[in-house]
Scaffold this active site. Structure first.
Site, PDB file in Angstrom:
ATOM      1  N   ARG A  71      31.833  34.672  47.530  1.00 31.79           N
ATOM      2  CA  ARG A  71      33.011  33.607  47.074  1.00 31.79           C
ATOM      3  C   ARG A  71      34.006  34.254  48.173  1.00 31.79           C
ATOM      4  O   ARG A  71      34.522  35.425  47.749  1.00 31.79           O
ATOM      5  CB  ARG A  71      33.226  33.499  45.828  1.00 31.79           C
ATOM      6  CG  ARG A  71      33.928  32.365  45.557  1.00 31.79           C
ATOM      7  CD  ARG A  71      34.126  32.190  44.113  1.00 31.79           C
ATOM      8  NE  ARG A  71      35.139  33.374  43.596  1.00 31.79           N
ATOM      9  CZ  ARG A  71      35.126  33.932  42.627  1.00 31.79           C
ATOM     10  NH1 ARG A  71      34.172  33.976  41.749  1.00 31.79           N
ATOM     11  NH2 ARG A  71      36.178  35.027  42.281  1.00 31.79           N
ATOM     12  N   GLU A  95      40.676  38.106  48.667  1.00 33.09           N
ATOM     13  CA  GLU A  95      39.461  38.683  48.745  1.00 33.09           C
ATOM     14  C   GLU A  95      38.002  38.318  49.136  1.00 33.09           C
ATOM     15  O   GLU A  95      38.115  36.979  48.883  1.00 33.09           O
ATOM     16  CB  GLU A  95      39.180  39.654  47.818  1.00 33.09           C
ATOM     17  CG  GLU A  95      38.791  38.935  46.460  1.00 33.09           C
ATOM     18  CD  GLU A  95      37.967  39.689  45.304  1.00 33.09           C
ATOM     19  OE1 GLU A  95      37.477  40.908  45.923  1.00 33.09           O
ATOM     20  OE2 GLU A  95      38.047  39.405  44.144  1.00 33.09           O
ATOM     21  N   ASN A 149      34.315  38.029  47.643  1.00 35.31           N
ATOM     22  CA  ASN A 149      33.308  38.964  46.569  1.00 35.31           C
ATOM     23  C   ASN A 149      31.988  38.630  47.149  1.00 35.31           C
ATOM     24  O   ASN A 149      31.297  37.773  47.055  1.00 35.31           O
ATOM     25  CB  ASN A 149      33.613  37.925  45.375  1.00 35.31           C
ATOM     26  CG  ASN A 149      34.975  37.803  44.924  1.00 35.31           C
ATOM     27  OD1 ASN A 149      35.188  38.782  44.210  1.00 35.31           O
ATOM     28  ND2 ASN A 149      35.749  36.801  45.250  1.00 35.31           N
ATOM     29  N   SER A 194      30.948  34.801  40.057  1.00 34.89           N
ATOM     30  CA  SER A 194      30.573  33.995  38.886  1.00 34.89           C
ATOM     31  C   SER A 194      31.382  32.684  38.946  1.00 34.89           C
ATOM     32  O   SER A 194      32.058  32.190  39.952  1.00 34.89           O
ATOM     33  CB  SER A 194      30.730  34.955  37.761  1.00 34.89           C
ATOM     34  OG  SER A 194      32.119  35.042  37.559  1.00 34.89           O
ATOM     35  N   LYS A 216      37.062  46.867  49.187  1.00 33.99           N
ATOM     36  CA  LYS A 216      38.556  46.610  49.693  1.00 33.99           C
ATOM     37  C   LYS A 216      38.736  47.231  50.705  1.00 33.99           C
ATOM     38  O   LYS A 216      39.745  46.957  51.834  1.00 33.99           O
ATOM     39  CB  LYS A 216      39.516  47.000  48.667  1.00 33.99           C
ATOM     40  CG  LYS A 216      39.123  46.569  47.015  1.00 33.99           C
ATOM     41  CD  LYS A 216      39.290  44.888  47.163  1.00 33.99           C
ATOM     42  CE  LYS A 216      39.067  44.232  45.765  1.00 33.99           C
ATOM     43  NZ  LYS A 216      38.108  43.971  45.289  1.00 33.99           N
ATOM     44  N   LYS A 234      45.138  48.480  45.817  1.00 31.45           N
ATOM     45  CA  LYS A 234      43.684  48.129  45.011  1.00 31.45           C
ATOM     46  C   LYS A 234      43.031  49.224  45.245  1.00 31.45           C
ATOM     47  O   LYS A 234      42.667  49.757  46.421  1.00 31.45           O
ATOM     48  CB  LYS A 234      43.229  47.051  46.056  1.00 31.45           C
ATOM     49  CG  LYS A 234      44.070  45.524  45.645  1.00 31.45           C
ATOM     50  CD  LYS A 234      43.267  44.529  46.898  1.00 31.45           C
ATOM     51  CE  LYS A 234      43.928  43.119  46.449  1.00 31.45           C
ATOM     52  NZ  LYS A 234      43.130  42.101  47.006  1.00 31.45           N
ATOM     53  N   GLU A 291      35.568  45.854  41.465  1.00 30.31           N
ATOM     54  CA  GLU A 291      35.544  44.479  41.577  1.00 30.31           C
ATOM     55  C   GLU A 291      35.689  43.915  39.967  1.00 30.31           C
ATOM     56  O   GLU A 291      35.419  44.803  39.115  1.00 30.31           O
ATOM     57  CB  GLU A 291      34.146  43.841  41.748  1.00 30.31           C
ATOM     58  CG  GLU A 291      33.694  44.576  43.050  1.00 30.31           C
ATOM     59  CD  GLU A 291      33.878  43.935  44.046  1.00 30.31           C
ATOM     60  OE1 GLU A 291      34.152  42.739  44.263  1.00 30.31           O
ATOM     61  OE2 GLU A 291      33.286  44.418  45.316  1.00 30.31           O
ATOM     62  N   GLY A 292      35.930  42.701  39.818  1.00 23.95           N
ATOM     63  CA  GLY A 292      35.958  42.210  38.475  1.00 23.95           C
ATOM     64  C   GLY A 292      37.201  42.059  37.654  1.00 23.95           C
ATOM     65  O   GLY A 292      37.341  41.609  36.730  1.00 23.95           O
ATOM     66  N   ARG A 334      40.747  28.875  40.116  1.00 26.79           N
ATOM     67  CA  ARG A 334      41.040  29.313  38.972  1.00 26.79           C
ATOM     68  C   ARG A 334      42.459  29.508  38.961  1.00 26.79           C
ATOM     69  O   ARG A 334      43.111  29.880  40.129  1.00 26.79           O
ATOM     70  CB  ARG A 334      40.625  30.895  39.042  1.00 26.79           C
ATOM     71  CG  ARG A 334      38.774  30.980  38.943  1.00 26.79           C
ATOM     72  CD  ARG A 334      38.566  32.412  39.094  1.00 26.79           C
ATOM     73  NE  ARG A 334      39.016  32.937  40.281  1.00 26.79           N
ATOM     74  CZ  ARG A 334      38.876  34.273  40.618  1.00 26.79           C
ATOM     75  NH1 ARG A 334      38.717  35.170  39.645  1.00 26.79           N
ATOM     76  NH2 ARG A 334      39.334  34.499  41.713  1.00 26.79           N
TER      77      ARG A 334
HETATM   78  P1  ADP Z   1      38.999  41.872  41.843  1.00 30.50           P
HETATM   79  O1  ADP Z   1      37.822  42.431  42.854  1.00 30.50           O
HETATM   80  O2  ADP Z   1      39.261  42.856  40.891  1.00 30.50           O
HETATM   81  O3  ADP Z   1      38.708  40.581  41.625  1.00 30.50           O
HETATM   82  P2  ADP Z   1      41.039  41.021  43.851  1.00 30.50           P
HETATM   83  O4  ADP Z   1      41.645  41.344  45.052  1.00 30.50           O
HETATM   84  O5  ADP Z   1      40.529  39.652  43.547  1.00 30.50           O
HETATM   85  O6  ADP Z   1      40.230  42.131  43.108  1.00 30.50           O
HETATM   86  O7  ADP Z   1      42.244  41.094  42.834  1.00 30.50           O
HETATM   87  C1  ADP Z   1      42.385  40.612  41.508  1.00 30.50           C
HETATM   88  C2  ADP Z   1      43.599  39.652  41.242  1.00 30.50           C
HETATM   89  O8  ADP Z   1      44.682  40.261  41.607  1.00 30.50           O
HETATM   90  C3  ADP Z   1      43.508  38.293  42.119  1.00 30.50           C
HETATM   91  O9  ADP Z   1      42.751  37.464  41.324  1.00 30.50           O
HETATM   92  C4  ADP Z   1      44.777  37.944  42.244  1.00 30.50           C
HETATM   93  O10 ADP Z   1      45.114  37.139  41.190  1.00 30.50           O
HETATM   94  C5  ADP Z   1      45.567  39.258  42.351  1.00 30.50           C
HETATM   95  N1  ADP Z   1      45.686  39.687  43.735  1.00 30.50           N
HETATM   96  C6  ADP Z   1      44.949  40.191  44.456  1.00 30.50           C
HETATM   97  N2  ADP Z   1      45.614  40.563  45.730  1.00 30.50           N
HETATM   98  C7  ADP Z   1      46.694  39.992  45.671  1.00 30.50           C
HETATM   99  C8  ADP Z   1      47.736  39.771  46.776  1.00 30.50           C
HETATM  100  N3  ADP Z   1      47.694  40.259  47.765  1.00 30.50           N
HETATM  101  N4  ADP Z   1      48.995  39.337  46.466  1.00 30.50           N
HETATM  102  C9  ADP Z   1      48.915  38.736  44.983  1.00 30.50           C
HETATM  103  N5  ADP Z   1      47.920  38.911  43.933  1.00 30.50           N
HETATM  104  C10 ADP Z   1      47.075  39.322  44.319  1.00 30.50           C
HETATM  105 MG    MG Z   2      39.206  38.676  42.874  1.00 27.57          MG
END
Ligand code: ADP
Ligand code: MG
Length: 454
Positions: free
Chosen positions: A91, A110, A112, A117, A288, A345, A349-350, A429
């Site tokens: 995803r 990102e 996934n 899910s 990441k 970051k 994940e998650g 979402r």
């Molecule tokens: P995970 O693998 O934990 O889902 P993500 O990279 O998706 O990691 O980050 C989790 C959440 O953090 C995202 O769903 C988003 O809401 C927020 N986020 C992540 N990267 C950014 C960014 N560059 N700018 C703003 N919000 C972010």
């Molecule tokens: Mg995410």
């Protein structure tokens, strides 16, 4: 539906948190996200089959992060690349971003590569919003053609079935008795309804049985045969079963490996000829660090034709690594001076793992250079806000939300030759604009669907 986390009074059912109506999403950005999905699938699969690249790129990160190190070490035990049947269900998540000239652009949050899910609940959500769009009682009066069709719930089982059949054809000479697909789940997962809808669809549409097992179950019941098949001696089944596909909805966090037995179970799966969705190599593509490296000039071009690389790069927000001491110090100073402009970051994940604002500042001020290299830094994306009614635990409330679009991609290859490569539906979402991190299961985000606008 989801199972309640509150188990003090026995099993309880709660509805998954949701928005009352679809949230606006920029139509050209939406179309861009759909259009580049096959290229992204190709990208992910090419990197997953380049173990030297994974080892080289993740070497420093692995020194600082034991979880990444352990996954990387597993590459020593896996079958040769581009051999057998491979399946990925990824995803790709995006925000809309307001560009300088007042238009919107797509920005990838990102990729996934494991356990993405809400495949089925997302489809149900789109269907519910479509139902409500024109129903007089809701007074929404929305145009149905602005609500894109979403069939992840069928498109993804189709990919699982294709991989299963390719496995039976190529590894079992067409013999399909007692062959099952396996879903690896966490004990006490609250998202079993989403998972069961997927398994039920697989049965209804393809007459294929997918059984749920934990890594502990694998350790107890699975063995590797001399022909590399993964054999499962599961209680209540009269015959041993052969696993055609092992589809992970767990095993993405260190918490899923509390003992060595769990690591042994994962390694056993990796060694076998079962179709892993994802393989450990594919899971590592989702780190990441790999995603940050792809933002560097020329990196995408190693794996994609120029035009595809251009279309994908157009969605990237800038990302940085704390690798060399010199650039690292400059970066730390910049981030500490403007913490609101960045997200820090870790290789997790998650949801709920990233650091923002003051926390980001504190972390970067105190970490050693070695500790820092377990993280990447990303420019903070500022998505536009829209008003919607959010409904959580049956309580409705008006709020400002920001929305993250997920596009599912399915890719199947046999001995390195692409068989299927397509976009497989979406998930929107939304989360209250005042929150930093997302995640429906993390208790922040809500299920939603897009209302496209130009
Ligand atoms: P995970 O693998 O934990 O889902 P993500 O990279 O998706 O990691 O980050 C989790 C959440 O953090 C995202 O769903 C988003 O809401 C927020 N986020 C992540 N990267 C950014 C960014 N560059 N700018 C703003 N919000 C972010
Ligand atoms: Mg995410």
């Amino acid at each position: 539906m989801a199972r309640s986390k509150d188990v003090t009074t026995g099993t309880q059912i709660v509805h998954a948190p949701l928005t009352f109506s679809p949230t606006p999403f920029h139509a050209p950005s939406y179309r861009h996200a759909i259009r580049i999905t096959p290229a992204l699938n190709t990208l992910v699969n090419r990197i997953a089959n380049d173990h030297a690249y994974l080892r080289h790129t993740l070497a420093q990160t692995a020194q600082a992060d034991p979880f990444t190190a352990r996954l990387l070490a597993m590459l020593d035990h896996v079958p040769p690349v581009n051999r057998g049947v491979q399946l990925s269900i990824v995803r790709y998540d995006y925000f809309m971003h307001a560009s300088a000239h007042d238009a919107y652009e797509l920005r990838m949050v990102e990729m996934n590569c494991i356990a993405a899910s809400y495949i089925c609940l997302g489809t149900k959500m789109s269907a519910m919003h479509r139902f409500m769009a024109t129903h007089p009682a809701t007074r929404l009066h929305l145009q149905l053609d602005k609500l894109p069709a979403n069939d992840a719930m069928h498109a993804i089982p189709k990919g699982l079935a294709a991989a299963h059949h390719a496995f039976v054809r190529t590894q079992l000479a067409g013999q399909s008795n007692n062959v099952v697909l396996v879903m690896i789940v966490q004990a006490g997962d609250t998202n079993s309804y989403d998972q069961d809808l997927l398994r039920n669809t697989l049965w209804e549409k393809h007459q294929l049985n997918m059984i749920r097992l934990s890594l502990s179950d694998i350790h107890a019941y699975a063995s590797l045969q001399s022909d590399s098949t993964l054999l499962l001696d599961v209680p209540n089944y009269p015959q041993p079963l052969i696993a055609s596909v092992v589809y992970f909805r767990a095993a993405y966090t260190p918490h899923d490996y509390p003992t060595d037995h769990h690591w042994q179970a994962r390694t056993l799966i990796e060694k076998s000829n079962t179709v892993k969705c994802p393989s450990v190599a594919m899971q590592l593509v989702g780190t990441k660090r790999i995603q940050q490296v792809l933002d560097e000039p020329g990196r995408l071009e190693r794996f994609l034709p120029t035009e595809d690389a251009h279309q994908v790069r157009a969605t990237f927000a800038r990302q940085y690594a704390f690798t060399s001491d010199e650039t690292s110090e400059t970066l730390v100073k910049k981030a500490i001076a403007n913490p609101q402009d960045y997200v820090l970051k870790p290789q997790r994940e998650g949801g709920g793992n990233n650091l923002y604002s003051q926390q980001l500042k504190n972390a970067l001020s105190t970490m050693s250079p070695q500790q820092r290299s377990a993280f990447v830094l990303m420019d903070r994306i500022r998505p536009p806000q829209f008003t919607n009614v959010i409904i959580r635990d049956g309580v409705a409330k008006l709020d400002e939300v920001v929305s993250e679009l997920g596009v599912f991609g399915v890719y199947v290859s046999v001995d390195g030759r692409e068989q299927d490569n397509y976009d497989a539906g979406i998930l929107l979402r939304s989360k209250p604009a005042a929150t930093d991190d997302g995640g429906v299961s993390a208790g922040v985000a809500l299920l939603d669907s897009p209302l496209l606008f130009d």
